[in-house]
Design a protein around this motif. Structure first.
Motif, PDB file in Angstrom:
ATOM      1  N   ALA A  26       0.837  -1.194   0.000  1.00 47.55           N
ATOM      2  CA  ALA A  26       0.000   0.000   0.000  1.00 47.55           C
ATOM      3  C   ALA A  26       0.870   1.242   0.000  1.00 47.55           C
ATOM      4  O   ALA A  26       1.926   1.280   0.643  1.00 47.55           O
ATOM      5  N   THR A  27       0.434   2.248  -0.727  1.00 50.94           N
ATOM      6  CA  THR A  27       1.126   3.536  -0.811  1.00 50.94           C
ATOM      7  C   THR A  27       0.133   4.650  -0.480  1.00 50.94           C
ATOM      8  O   THR A  27      -1.036   4.569  -0.864  1.00 50.94           O
ATOM      9  N   LEU A  28       0.606   5.675   0.219  1.00 52.29           N
ATOM     10  CA  LEU A  28      -0.265   6.790   0.595  1.00 52.29           C
ATOM     11  C   LEU A  28       0.262   8.088  -0.002  1.00 52.29           C
ATOM     12  O   LEU A  28       1.420   8.458   0.209  1.00 52.29           O
ATOM     13  N   ALA A  96      -8.788  -6.396   2.352  1.00 54.32           N
ATOM     14  CA  ALA A  96      -9.061  -5.026   1.919  1.00 54.32           C
ATOM     15  C   ALA A  96      -8.806  -4.042   3.058  1.00 54.32           C
ATOM     16  O   ALA A  96      -8.176  -2.996   2.871  1.00 54.32           O
ATOM     17  N   ARG A  97      -9.299  -4.365   4.230  1.00 54.20           N
ATOM     18  CA  ARG A  97      -9.098  -3.483   5.389  1.00 54.20           C
ATOM     19  C   ARG A  97      -7.614  -3.392   5.746  1.00 54.20           C
ATOM     20  O   ARG A  97      -7.125  -2.320   6.113  1.00 54.20           O
ATOM     21  N   ALA A  98      -6.906  -4.509   5.660  1.00 51.01           N
ATOM     22  CA  ALA A  98      -5.478  -4.510   5.984  1.00 51.01           C
ATOM     23  C   ALA A  98      -4.702  -3.594   5.049  1.00 51.01           C
ATOM     24  O   ALA A  98      -3.750  -2.922   5.467  1.00 51.01           O
ATOM     25  N   LEU A  99      -5.094  -3.536   3.789  1.00 51.21           N
ATOM     26  CA  LEU A  99      -4.418  -2.665   2.828  1.00 51.21           C
ATOM     27  C   LEU A  99      -4.529  -1.201   3.244  1.00 51.21           C
ATOM     28  O   LEU A  99      -3.556  -0.451   3.196  1.00 51.21           O
ATOM     29  N   ALA A 100      -5.720  -0.781   3.655  1.00 47.31           N
ATOM     30  CA  ALA A 100      -5.915   0.604   4.068  1.00 47.31           C
ATOM     31  C   ALA A 100      -5.115   0.932   5.327  1.00 47.31           C
ATOM     32  O   ALA A 100      -4.494   1.998   5.429  1.00 47.31           O
ATOM     33  N   GLU A 106       2.611   2.630   7.123  1.00 43.66           N
ATOM     34  CA  GLU A 106       3.823   2.944   6.375  1.00 43.66           C
ATOM     35  C   GLU A 106       4.099   4.442   6.353  1.00 43.66           C
ATOM     36  O   GLU A 106       5.246   4.870   6.450  1.00 43.66           O
ATOM     37  N   ALA A 107       3.050   5.251   6.227  1.00 40.20           N
ATOM     38  CA  ALA A 107       3.244   6.703   6.214  1.00 40.20           C
ATOM     39  C   ALA A 107       3.816   7.187   7.529  1.00 40.20           C
ATOM     40  O   ALA A 107       4.736   8.017   7.558  1.00 40.20           O
ATOM     41  N   ARG A 164      -1.875  -1.053  -3.819  1.00 39.39           N
ATOM     42  CA  ARG A 164      -3.016  -0.148  -3.872  1.00 39.39           C
ATOM     43  C   ARG A 164      -2.534   1.238  -3.485  1.00 39.39           C
ATOM     44  O   ARG A 164      -1.893   1.413  -2.442  1.00 39.39           O
ATOM     45  N   PHE A 165      -2.832   2.206  -4.321  1.00 39.67           N
ATOM     46  CA  PHE A 165      -2.424   3.589  -4.091  1.00 39.67           C
ATOM     47  C   PHE A 165      -3.603   4.368  -3.509  1.00 39.67           C
ATOM     48  O   PHE A 165      -4.640   4.516  -4.163  1.00 39.67           O
TER      49      PHE A 165
END
Length: 245
Positions: A26-28, A96-100, A106-107, A164-165
């Motif tokens: 995942a990227t933010l 899906a929730r884990a990705l968010a 990470e941020a 997922r971005f």
């Protein structure tokens, strides 16, 4: 209808590594819309790191197996859940929730900027990368995230990610951890840069594809969950752009 993605020349398939299954990541992309031209937050990587030395990047990384178990201030929206579960095969809801949640973790870990909310009652005592949240009396808050794109690293790479971005408004930043950015860290500098500015021209080709999608979304006004979500993936010798459905 499928169409070739920008930067396809830089993304030609490599055949010198065996097939590796991509791992969830995942990227933010944090956006500041207080001025006429929106700004996004990028970090400059250390010159001596192995991967993309000296490049400007957005914070991100692989999903951790504990991400889905972290208590949150508010759940992700049903619309975001639906977008994350699109595709074939369908993404399970816990994943899906884990990705968010991974995007928020990470941020905070890479930039020191934590998206959270102060809640009534006692905040659980987190350890490790989540400790800054409990130290500040916060729970991570993924309710303001939007999905901008999904991209899978082409076959033949040493590292492959199914990324997922996400994007969120800078106003969602509730706490800053001091000392994360320094001369010996993975990210040595954080910069808010206007869309279309020079530092963004040096981004990885796929990241530029995603950033262009974000620009187009921002040009239409406030972000919405019902906008098409592009899916960049590799087949037939080049990268293609589909829409998740």
């Amino acid at each position: 209808m499928t169409e070739p993605a920008r930067g396809e020349k830089e993304e030609k398939e490599a055949d010198h590594h065996p097939y590796r299954r991509p791992v969830d990541a995942a990227t933010l992309i944090l956006v500041d819309r207080n001025a006429a031209t929106p700004k996004v937050l990028v970090g400059k990587r250390h010159d001596k790191v192995v991967f993309m030395p000296g490049k400007f990047v957005f914070p991100g990384g692989r999903v951790d197996k504990t991400d889905n178990r972290i208590p949150v201030a508010a759940p992700i929206s049903p619309e975001l859940e639906a977008n994350l579960m699109k595709g074939s095969p369908k993404t399970p809801l816990p994943r899906a929730r884990a990705l968010a949640i991974a995007a928020i973790r990470e941020a905070c870990e890479e930039t020191g900027l934590c998206l959270g909310r102060r809640c009534e009652g006692t905040v659980p005592k987190f350890e490790g990368v989540w400790q800054p949240f409990s130290d500040a009396g916060l729970l991570p808050d993924p309710s303001g995230l939007f999905l901008i794109a999904r991209a899978i690293t082409p076959p033949g790479r040493v590292r492959r990610f199914d990324t997922r971005f996400f994007t969120a408004d800078a106003s969602a930043i509730a706490h800053r951890v001091e000392g994360v950015i320094h001369a010996d860290a993975e990210l040595v500098e954080l910069v808010w840069v206007e869309l279309g500015s020079k530092p963004l021209a040096d981004l990885h080709p796929m990241t530029k594809n995603v950033l262009r999608e974000l620009e187009l979304r921002l040009e239409t006004g406030p972000l919405r969950h019902d906008a098409p979500v592009p899916f960049f993936h590799f087949y037939g010798g080049r990268m293609h752009r589909d829409v998740l459905a």
